[in-house]
Structure formats: C-alpha cells, structure tokens
Write an enzyme that holds these catalytic residues in place. Sequence first.
Site, PDB file in Angstrom:
ATOM      1  N   ASP A  50       0.863  -1.171   0.000  1.00  0.00           N
ATOM      2  CA  ASP A  50       0.000   0.000   0.000  1.00  0.00           C
ATOM      3  C   ASP A  50       0.909   1.233   0.000  1.00  0.00           C
ATOM      4  O   ASP A  50       2.094   1.142   0.339  1.00  0.00           O
ATOM      5  CB  ASP A  50      -0.876  -0.036   1.254  1.00  0.00           C
ATOM      6  CG  ASP A  50      -1.717   1.209   1.416  1.00  0.00           C
ATOM      7  OD1 ASP A  50      -2.385   1.605   0.440  1.00  0.00           O
ATOM      8  OD2 ASP A  50      -1.703   1.798   2.514  1.00  0.00           O
TER       9      ASP A  50
ATOM     10  N   ASP B 288      -0.408   5.197   0.716  1.00  0.00           N
ATOM     11  CA  ASP B 288      -0.796   6.181   1.734  1.00  0.00           C
ATOM     12  C   ASP B 288      -0.850   5.568   3.127  1.00  0.00           C
ATOM     13  O   ASP B 288      -1.605   4.627   3.377  1.00  0.00           O
ATOM     14  CB  ASP B 288      -2.164   6.787   1.402  1.00  0.00           C
ATOM     15  CG  ASP B 288      -2.110   7.679   0.172  1.00  0.00           C
ATOM     16  OD1 ASP B 288      -1.021   8.167  -0.154  1.00  0.00           O
ATOM     17  OD2 ASP B 288      -3.163   7.890  -0.457  1.00  0.00           O
TER      18      ASP B 288
ATOM     19  N   ASP C 297      -1.895  -0.822   6.064  1.00  0.00           N
ATOM     20  CA  ASP C 297      -2.218  -0.171   7.337  1.00  0.00           C
ATOM     21  C   ASP C 297      -3.709  -0.084   7.633  1.00  0.00           C
ATOM     22  O   ASP C 297      -4.096   0.205   8.760  1.00  0.00           O
ATOM     23  CB  ASP C 297      -1.633   1.245   7.373  1.00  0.00           C
ATOM     24  CG  ASP C 297      -2.410   2.223   6.492  1.00  0.00           C
ATOM     25  OD1 ASP C 297      -2.691   1.884   5.315  1.00  0.00           O
ATOM     26  OD2 ASP C 297      -2.745   3.318   6.973  1.00  0.00           O
TER      27      ASP C 297
END
Length: 272
Positions: free
Chosen positions: A8, A10, A214
């Site tokens: 990922d 961001d 996250d």
Amino acid sequence: MKHIIFTDLDGTLIDHDTYSYDAARPALDLLKEKEIPLIFCTSKTRAELEVYVDELECHHPFISENGGAIFIPKDHFSIELKDVHEIGNYKVIEFGTSYTRIRGVLEDIRKKTGFKITGFGDLDAEGVSKDTGLDIRSAKLAKLREYDEAFRLEEDENATAKVIELIHAAGLNYTKGGRYWHIMGDNDKGKAVRALTEIYRQQFTEVVTIALGDSLNDLPMLKAVDIPFLVQKPDGKYDPSIILTEIKHAEGIGPVGWNNAIMDLIGKNNNI
C-alpha cells in the site's frame, strides 16, 4: 525462489501527512540492490502511480484503485499473458467497474438519502488538494479515476449503515482506507494480488509473496500473501479492523514501520 513485495502507499510506504517516503529509503535501496520486485497496490490512480514508478525507478507491474486493474509494462514477462488488453504502454487486466457507473450510483444514493456525501468527482483540483493535503498537480492526478470513487460521508453510524446497504443493493462494493470511504465494483486488492502472483509463478515457478498495509482496504491483500505486515497508524496504534492470525506487526508508523519490516525480513536474511 523469487520474492515479491506488494505494498500500500498512503499511510504505509508514504507518510499519512507529509506524503514522504524518506524514512523507507534504506529498505527501498535494499530491494533495488537485491532486484526484488516492489508492486504498488493502492487506492491511487494509474496517473498517480506513474509518478512514483518514475521517482523510485520501480518499473514493475502495479495495481491501481483498490484492485481495479493490474497494469503490466509491455514485454515485462516472457510468458504469454491471458485475458489482457493494451492501454498505452501497458498490458492491462481489469477487475473493476467503470467510474461513470460508480459515480452514477453514488449520486443516486445522495439524492435518495439527502446525506452529505462528497466524492472526488464533486470537487475540483483545488478542493481535492485542500481536503487531502496534496499539491495541485497531485490532486489533478488523483481525480483521474477509472474504477473507484473516494468519498467522505459526514453522517452518523446509522447513515453509514444505510449507505452501505444501498451500495450493495446497486450491485457494488465498498471499503475504507486511511482517509476515505471507497465505492467500487467486484474488485479488491486481494483478487488482483492473487492474479498477479499467479503470473509471477508461471514466470519463476517458486514465489514467496510479502505485503504491507495499514487499513481495512488492505485486508484482502494481506490475506492473499505468504507474509503479511501491518504498520502503525499515525496515532501509534494498529488498525483494529485488521484481524488476521498470521499478521506480523511492524514497529513504527507508516514508512518507519515499512522500513523496519523490510530490513528485518530481507536485510537479515542472506538467502534472499
């Protein structure tokens, strides 16, 4: 044995607030040195990802808009790829629904409910920049959506449940990222990761997959790999919605945790 890393962006490889990946530089350099493919798998658009591909000289396939499509540079694999079509310099495998249809459903939901729903398609580049903290150039790229609409829902939990119900009733799906809700088709990061992993297996036979994320929208990706890592949120906590027995918790927020995870896994293993 070929190791592949899916990540990922961001809040994971890049900082949630500053959009910097400087803290992950040592690990990024290590991956380049060991020629380990780094696959971006994110809610970002193709146009946004091309910037990172060039900046990091990371000329590997990438997965855009929460698994909406896999973009594979032409001639990247020596094997013949199935179910692909060409867009520009890419061979593309699409999983997502058209942005036009997705926007139409979101607009219908807003009209039916009267809820305060604001998507990227409702904002100009200046509006996206103000809401995200991106510069104007990056905000323009974030608006070039193909398979997924990012939106804010400024309502209570009951309204959220109603919106989710209406999204499903329209035959679409949703997920939640670090900043936004996302409405999309029958795609997720996990489906795209599994499809791309199979291509790598055809090319290299033995493959070990690693992923770092996250947030909730990363869960399908984390479930689809051999070694999943979760990095800490800006508040220092791990996303409580990520429930996975085999998950490894990286110590550090965003790119700090990302760097620690890769250095611990790859840097300390001479066999990789």
